[in-house]
Design a protein around this motif. Structure first.
Motif, mmCIF file in Angstrom:
data_model
loop_
_atom_site.group_PDB
_atom_site.id
_atom_site.type_symbol
_atom_site.label_atom_id
_atom_site.label_comp_id
_atom_site.label_asym_id
_atom_site.label_seq_id
_atom_site.Cartn_x
_atom_site.Cartn_y
_atom_site.Cartn_z
ATOM 1 N N VAL A 75 -22.004 -29.402 -97.072
ATOM 2 C CA VAL A 75 -21.052 -29.699 -98.139
ATOM 3 C C VAL A 75 -19.921 -30.570 -97.608
ATOM 4 C CG1 VAL A 75 -21.578 -27.603 -99.430
ATOM 5 C CG2 VAL A 75 -19.794 -27.548 -97.703
ATOM 6 N N ALA A 76 -19.408 -31.441 -98.473
ATOM 7 C CA ALA A 76 -18.386 -32.383 -98.029
ATOM 8 C C ALA A 76 -17.214 -32.473 -98.999
ATOM 9 C CB ALA A 76 -19.007 -33.769 -97.838
ATOM 10 N N SER A 77 -17.164 -31.595 -99.970
ATOM 11 C CA SER A 77 -16.071 -31.618 -100.946
ATOM 12 C C SER A 77 -15.981 -30.256 -101.615
ATOM 13 C CB SER A 77 -16.321 -32.689 -102.009
ATOM 14 O OG SER A 77 -17.418 -32.320 -102.835
ATOM 15 N N VAL A 78 -14.875 -30.024 -102.329
ATOM 16 C CA VAL A 78 -14.727 -28.763 -103.041
ATOM 17 C C VAL A 78 -15.765 -28.651 -104.157
ATOM 18 C CG1 VAL A 78 -12.987 -29.644 -104.650
ATOM 19 C CG2 VAL A 78 -13.039 -27.201 -104.095
ATOM 20 N N ALA A 79 -16.173 -29.780 -104.722
ATOM 21 C CA ALA A 79 -17.235 -29.753 -105.741
ATOM 22 C C ALA A 79 -18.550 -29.296 -105.133
ATOM 23 C CB ALA A 79 -17.385 -31.134 -106.382
ATOM 24 N N ASP A 80 -18.818 -29.739 -103.908
ATOM 25 C CA ASP A 80 -20.035 -29.299 -103.212
ATOM 26 C C ASP A 80 -20.002 -27.796 -102.946
ATOM 27 O OD1 ASP A 80 -20.924 -31.906 -103.174
ATOM 28 O OD2 ASP A 80 -20.374 -32.268 -101.076
ATOM 29 N N VAL A 81 -18.823 -27.279 -102.604
ATOM 30 C CA VAL A 81 -18.676 -25.839 -102.350
ATOM 31 C C VAL A 81 -19.020 -25.061 -103.610
ATOM 32 C CG1 VAL A 81 -17.013 -23.999 -101.843
ATOM 33 C CG2 VAL A 81 -16.974 -26.120 -100.507
ATOM 34 N N ARG A 82 -18.507 -25.516 -104.753
ATOM 35 C CA ARG A 82 -18.773 -24.819 -106.015
ATOM 36 C C ARG A 82 -20.245 -24.863 -106.392
ATOM 37 N NH1 ARG A 82 -13.485 -27.190 -107.504
ATOM 38 N NH2 ARG A 82 -12.022 -25.428 -107.554
ATOM 39 N N ALA A 83 -20.927 -25.915 -105.969
ATOM 40 C CA ALA A 83 -22.336 -26.084 -106.329
ATOM 41 C C ALA A 83 -23.289 -25.598 -105.243
ATOM 42 C CB ALA A 83 -22.619 -27.561 -106.630
ATOM 43 N N ALA A 84 -22.751 -24.998 -104.168
ATOM 44 C CA ALA A 84 -23.583 -24.648 -103.010
ATOM 45 C C ALA A 84 -24.598 -23.558 -103.303
ATOM 46 C CB ALA A 84 -22.693 -24.224 -101.843
ATOM 47 N N GLY A 85 -24.351 -22.740 -104.317
ATOM 48 C CA GLY A 85 -25.292 -21.680 -104.657
ATOM 49 C C GLY A 85 -25.153 -20.429 -103.824
ATOM 50 N N ARG A 86 -24.195 -20.386 -102.931
ATOM 51 C CA ARG A 86 -23.967 -19.197 -102.113
ATOM 52 C C ARG A 86 -22.544 -19.218 -101.576
ATOM 53 N NH1 ARG A 86 -24.681 -19.675 -96.349
ATOM 54 N NH2 ARG A 86 -25.212 -21.806 -95.688
ATOM 55 N N THR A 87 -22.080 -18.063 -101.150
ATOM 56 C CA THR A 87 -20.746 -17.951 -100.557
ATOM 57 C C THR A 87 -20.764 -18.536 -99.156
ATOM 58 O OG1 THR A 87 -20.248 -15.976 -101.849
ATOM 59 C CG2 THR A 87 -18.941 -16.333 -99.858
ATOM 60 N N LEU A 88 -19.804 -19.392 -98.860
ATOM 61 C CA LEU A 88 -19.735 -20.037 -97.543
ATOM 62 C C LEU A 88 -18.611 -19.458 -96.678
ATOM 63 C CD1 LEU A 88 -20.185 -23.758 -98.690
ATOM 64 C CD2 LEU A 88 -21.939 -22.190 -97.823
ATOM 65 N N GLY A 89 -17.608 -18.892 -97.291
ATOM 66 C CA GLY A 89 -16.486 -18.324 -96.549
ATOM 67 C C GLY A 89 -16.634 -16.825 -96.408
ATOM 68 N N GLY A 90 -16.761 -16.335 -95.180
ATOM 69 C CA GLY A 90 -16.918 -14.891 -95.002
ATOM 70 C C GLY A 90 -17.342 -14.525 -93.603
#
Length: 390
Positions: free
Chosen positions: A273-288
């Motif tokens: 992912v390279a943007s906040v939009a990519d984070v929202r569309a990632a399909g899974r939690t990335l921060g944790g």
């Protein structure tokens, strides 16, 4: 891939629900800083100082309450956000506001409101957080609510992940100001959620030990805790036990924070992912947490539920709190004038709206205000013994 590339930026905000043209600009603050300040200055935030965290109406000045917990979450969240290059102000705003919707007596009060409102949509503290900030808290002359940015409201709604079936309170906010509930939230919101876990996992241990409901022998049955305590003992041989235990809590927070930073960096790189939009569309939690620490943390939670949250003393206090909230709800249903002139004057005519109005009133109460209103209606002698010290 840098995590900072995925940071939320106030200049790219989707804005606020209401136009604020003509308002005086107070200081050189960006939109997320303004959100944080609006939350801190709100009445709902101040009420958290008299709302339950772990111990119902705690009989002692050193135990945590919702306010101190929220400040501790914000400190942890902001530190993680800084290390990752995320927006610290948005993270802090989310951390400070995440528990604003809790009713008196914590989860016990929430359970009682769920029962009382079951036929009219129920009650959910996270939905009520959004309702409080977007509708009920009204300090401004031109609109209801604090008029927070889309990113703050979205993060509060979805910090635990996408929402397929929102309750009535959140659905109402989403209808008026769509929050894309089916997607994941920003990394700032994901970090706020894990900061909450880190804070209460460790600070509840501290309060449980202080209250005498937990002891070290019990804690040593948890491999994660035992390993960290052995490391503390090796660093400070001969130090007083109470100081070692407080060092243990600090160490565990550090271990968890460092794990989240490393795991989040790895997840972002792996997802590409390279943007906040990519984070929202990632399909899974990335921060944790990493997988290994997530397993340890789940086991620690199971231990805390079995030995602290469901301790007989805690269950007795929770039962008393549920009685207070349930009886208050019934009393206000019979005679809404008992809520006082302000709330009774704004009573809706329709049944469902009336039930929700009563729910709003009770959810805004502090522990001690609820007990005082109970004593006022039913008599001081009717206050359950578990709450009579307040």
């Amino acid at each position: 891939m840098s995590v900072a590339a995925c940071a939320s930026r106030p200049d790219d905000s989707r804005g606020r629900r209401f136009d604020e043209v003509g308002r005086v600009v107070r200081g050189p603050r960006d939109d997320f800083q303004r959100d944080r300040d609006r939350i801190i200055h709100s009445i709902a935030f101040r009420r958290l100082r008299h709302k339950t965290q772990v111990f119902v109406a705690p009989d002692g000045d050193h135990y945590r309450v919702r306010l101190t917990h929220s400040i501790e979450v914000a400190q942890i969240g902001r530190g993680i956000a800084r290390a990752l290059g995320l927006n610290e102000d948005l993270t802090e705003a989310l951390c400070l506001a995440h528990d604003i919707g809790h009713p008196p007596f914590g989860h016990a009060g929430e359970d009682a409101l769920k029962v009382a409102m079951a036929e009219h949509g129920g009650f959910d503290h996270n939905g009520h957080t959004l309702r409080t900030l977007a509708e009920l808290e009204c300090p401004y002359p031109q609109f209801d609510g604090l008029n927070l940015t889309w990113e703050t409201l979205e993060g509060l709604a979805k910090h635990n992940g996408p929402i397929a079936r929102p309750g009535w309170a959140l659905a109402g906010i989403d209808r008026d100001f769509p929050l894309d509930l089916a997607s994941h939230a920003s990394l700032e919101a994901q970090i706020a959620a894990v900061a909450d876990d880190i804070a209460y996992d460790n600070h509840d241990i501290d309060d449980g030990l202080r209250a005498g409901l937990l002891d070290l022998d019990q804690l040593m049955e948890q491999p994660f805790v035992a390993a960290n305590f052995r490391a503390v003992e090796q660093r400070f041989p001969g130090a007083p036990r109470d100081r070692l235990l407080r060092e243990l809590v600090r160490d565990q927070i550090g271990v968890m924070v460092n794990d989240v930073i490393a795991a989040t960096k790895a997840n972002v790189a792996a997802a590409g992912v390279a943007s906040v939009a990519d984070v929202r569309a990632a399909g899974r939690t990335l921060g944790g947490f990493s997988g290994a620490l997530a397993t340890d943390e789940r086991e620690l939670k199971r231990f805390m539920y079995a030995n602290l949250y469901h301790h007989p003393e805690q269950l007795a206090a929770a039962e008393a709190a549920q009685k207070v909230v349930g009886d208050l709800f019934a009393a206000y249903g019979r005679d809404p004038r008992l809520m006082g002139d302000d709330w009774s004057a704004r009573l809706p005519g329709e049944e469902c709206a009336t039930i929700r109005h009563i729910g709003d009133y009770i959810a805004g109460m502090t522990d001690r205000f609820a007990i005082d209103r109970y004593a006022e209606i039913f008599g001081r002698q009717a206050v359950p013994d578990a709450l009579a010290h307040v």
